[in-house]
Design an enzyme around this catalytic site. Sequence first.
Site, PDB file in Angstrom:
ATOM      1  N   ASP A 128      -5.526  -8.456   1.542  1.00 27.61           N
ATOM      2  CA  ASP A 128      -4.760  -8.756   2.754  1.00 27.61           C
ATOM      3  C   ASP A 128      -5.577  -9.586   3.747  1.00 27.61           C
ATOM      4  O   ASP A 128      -6.808  -9.541   3.750  1.00 27.61           O
ATOM      5  CB  ASP A 128      -4.319  -7.429   3.411  1.00 27.61           C
ATOM      6  CG  ASP A 128      -3.177  -7.630   4.398  1.00 27.61           C
ATOM      7  OD1 ASP A 128      -2.472  -8.657   4.311  1.00 27.61           O
ATOM      8  OD2 ASP A 128      -2.987  -6.752   5.265  1.00 27.61           O
ATOM      9  N   ASN A 146       7.385  -8.723  -0.051  1.00 28.32           N
ATOM     10  CA  ASN A 146       6.947 -10.041   0.425  1.00 28.32           C
ATOM     11  C   ASN A 146       8.049 -11.099   0.303  1.00 28.32           C
ATOM     12  O   ASN A 146       7.940 -12.179   0.879  1.00 28.32           O
ATOM     13  CB  ASN A 146       5.670 -10.503  -0.301  1.00 28.32           C
ATOM     14  CG  ASN A 146       4.418  -9.750   0.123  1.00 28.32           C
ATOM     15  OD1 ASN A 146       3.499  -9.535  -0.675  1.00 28.32           O
ATOM     16  ND2 ASN A 146       4.352  -9.326   1.381  1.00 28.32           N
TER      17      ASN A 146
HETATM   18  C1  IPE Z   1       0.356  -5.989   1.124  1.00 31.02           C
HETATM   19  O1  IPE Z   1       0.129  -6.776   2.239  1.00 31.02           O
HETATM   20  C2  IPE Z   1       0.795  -6.859  -0.028  1.00 31.02           C
HETATM   21  C3  IPE Z   1      -0.243  -7.738  -0.582  1.00 31.02           C
HETATM   22  C4  IPE Z   1      -1.486  -7.780  -0.225  1.00 31.02           C
HETATM   23  C5  IPE Z   1       0.213  -8.583  -1.643  1.00 31.02           C
HETATM   24  P1  IPE Z   1       1.259  -7.018   3.332  1.00 31.02           P
HETATM   25  O2  IPE Z   1       0.660  -7.938   4.325  1.00 31.02           O
HETATM   26  O3  IPE Z   1       2.514  -7.444   2.681  1.00 31.02           O
HETATM   27  O4  IPE Z   1       1.465  -5.536   3.911  1.00 31.02           O
HETATM   28  P2  IPE Z   1       2.002  -5.053   5.320  1.00 31.02           P
HETATM   29  O5  IPE Z   1       3.287  -5.776   5.571  1.00 31.02           O
HETATM   30  O6  IPE Z   1       0.960  -5.408   6.325  1.00 31.02           O
HETATM   31  O7  IPE Z   1       2.166  -3.571   5.178  1.00 31.02           O
HETATM   32  C1  IPE Z   2      -2.067 -11.088   1.841  1.00 31.32           C
HETATM   33  O1  IPE Z   2      -2.267 -11.817   2.987  1.00 31.32           O
HETATM   34  C2  IPE Z   2      -1.476 -11.901   0.731  1.00 31.32           C
HETATM   35  C3  IPE Z   2      -0.054 -11.626   0.500  1.00 31.32           C
HETATM   36  C4  IPE Z   2       0.645 -10.670   1.045  1.00 31.32           C
HETATM   37  C5  IPE Z   2       0.626 -12.513  -0.419  1.00 31.32           C
HETATM   38  P1  IPE Z   2      -1.140 -11.931   4.104  1.00 31.32           P
HETATM   39  O2  IPE Z   2      -0.312 -13.121   3.803  1.00 31.32           O
HETATM   40  O3  IPE Z   2      -0.394 -10.659   4.249  1.00 31.32           O
HETATM   41  O4  IPE Z   2      -2.044 -12.199   5.372  1.00 31.32           O
HETATM   42  P2  IPE Z   2      -1.862 -11.600   6.813  1.00 31.32           P
HETATM   43  O5  IPE Z   2      -1.825 -10.096   6.677  1.00 31.32           O
HETATM   44  O6  IPE Z   2      -0.570 -12.142   7.344  1.00 31.32           O
HETATM   45  O7  IPE Z   2      -3.053 -12.084   7.571  1.00 31.32           O
HETATM   46 MG    MG Z   3      -0.696  -8.968   5.363  1.00 31.13          MG
END
Ligand code: IPE
Ligand code: IPE
Ligand code: MG
Length: 236
Positions: free
Chosen positions: A12, A60
């Site tokens: 993340d 997502n």
């Molecule tokens: C979890 O991260 C999913 C991945 C890392 C692929 P998210 O960014 O989607 O999770 P939340 O929304 O902060 O819980």
């Molecule tokens: C995790 O990074 C990757 C995926 C969920 C695909 P994020 O895209 O959630 O990054 P932040 O949390 O918005 O910084």
């Molecule tokens: Mg995230």
Amino acid sequence: MKVPNHVAIIMDGNGRWAKERGMVRSEGHLEGSKTLEKLAIHAMDMGVKVLSVYAFSTDNFKRDKQEVDYLMNLIVKYFNTKFEKINKRGIKVVISGRKENLRRDVIEAINNIQEKTKDNKEGILNICFNYGGQEEIVDAAIKLATDIKEGLNVTNFKREDFYKYLYHDLPPIDLLIRTGGELRVSNFMLYQLSYSEFYFTNTYFPDFGKSEFNKALFMYENRDRRFGGINDKESK
Ligand code: IPE
Ligand code: IPE
Ligand code: MG
């Protein structure tokens, strides 16, 4: 050194990494994918046997089409071209998740990488893509129900027996790492996490390199895992 057999990473913070640099979110995802390639090989070099990573959750899909499309294109490009090093290192790649809602070229890329690496024996990289932990349990329960309907006797069915109904029959997770500062599991591998040690770091995933990974391993080495029992002989 006591090395975890199965490490899982919630990758993340890609978006925030990019934003802080005045870049678009997709640049964070690209950088994160480079970090993953290096980490997978490093983890195996350190003695980890299975590495599970959360690349795209079922939730997502709530993001803008542009970002979802970018992530889908990235996975296709990576599986078709950039995974040579991982293959050469003898790592078997498996994908966990639902195939419904995925584009045909994404499904083909998933099938290709699994087929190409299926005989590799040095370690397993489990990429969770269009993945949800509750979805995995529901899908497993449906498979089990089908077997029961076909005559499977479940009188002595144990929690260990449920693993083979999950997307892949992987061992329980010993160490869960979440980068990016959030303190939650976001529907990741709920069944396999039952006795995992948790390691949370504020570091965004693109910056989570080998030395950051080693910090998590070092922390793990000093955890006292009890699995409901008692380890300390003096307290008996
Ligand atoms: C979890 O991260 C999913 C991945 C890392 C692929 P998210 O960014 O989607 O999770 P939340 O929304 O902060 O819980
Ligand atoms: C995790 O990074 C990757 C995926 C969920 C695909 P994020 O895209 O959630 O990054 P932040 O949390 O918005 O910084
Ligand atoms: Mg995230």
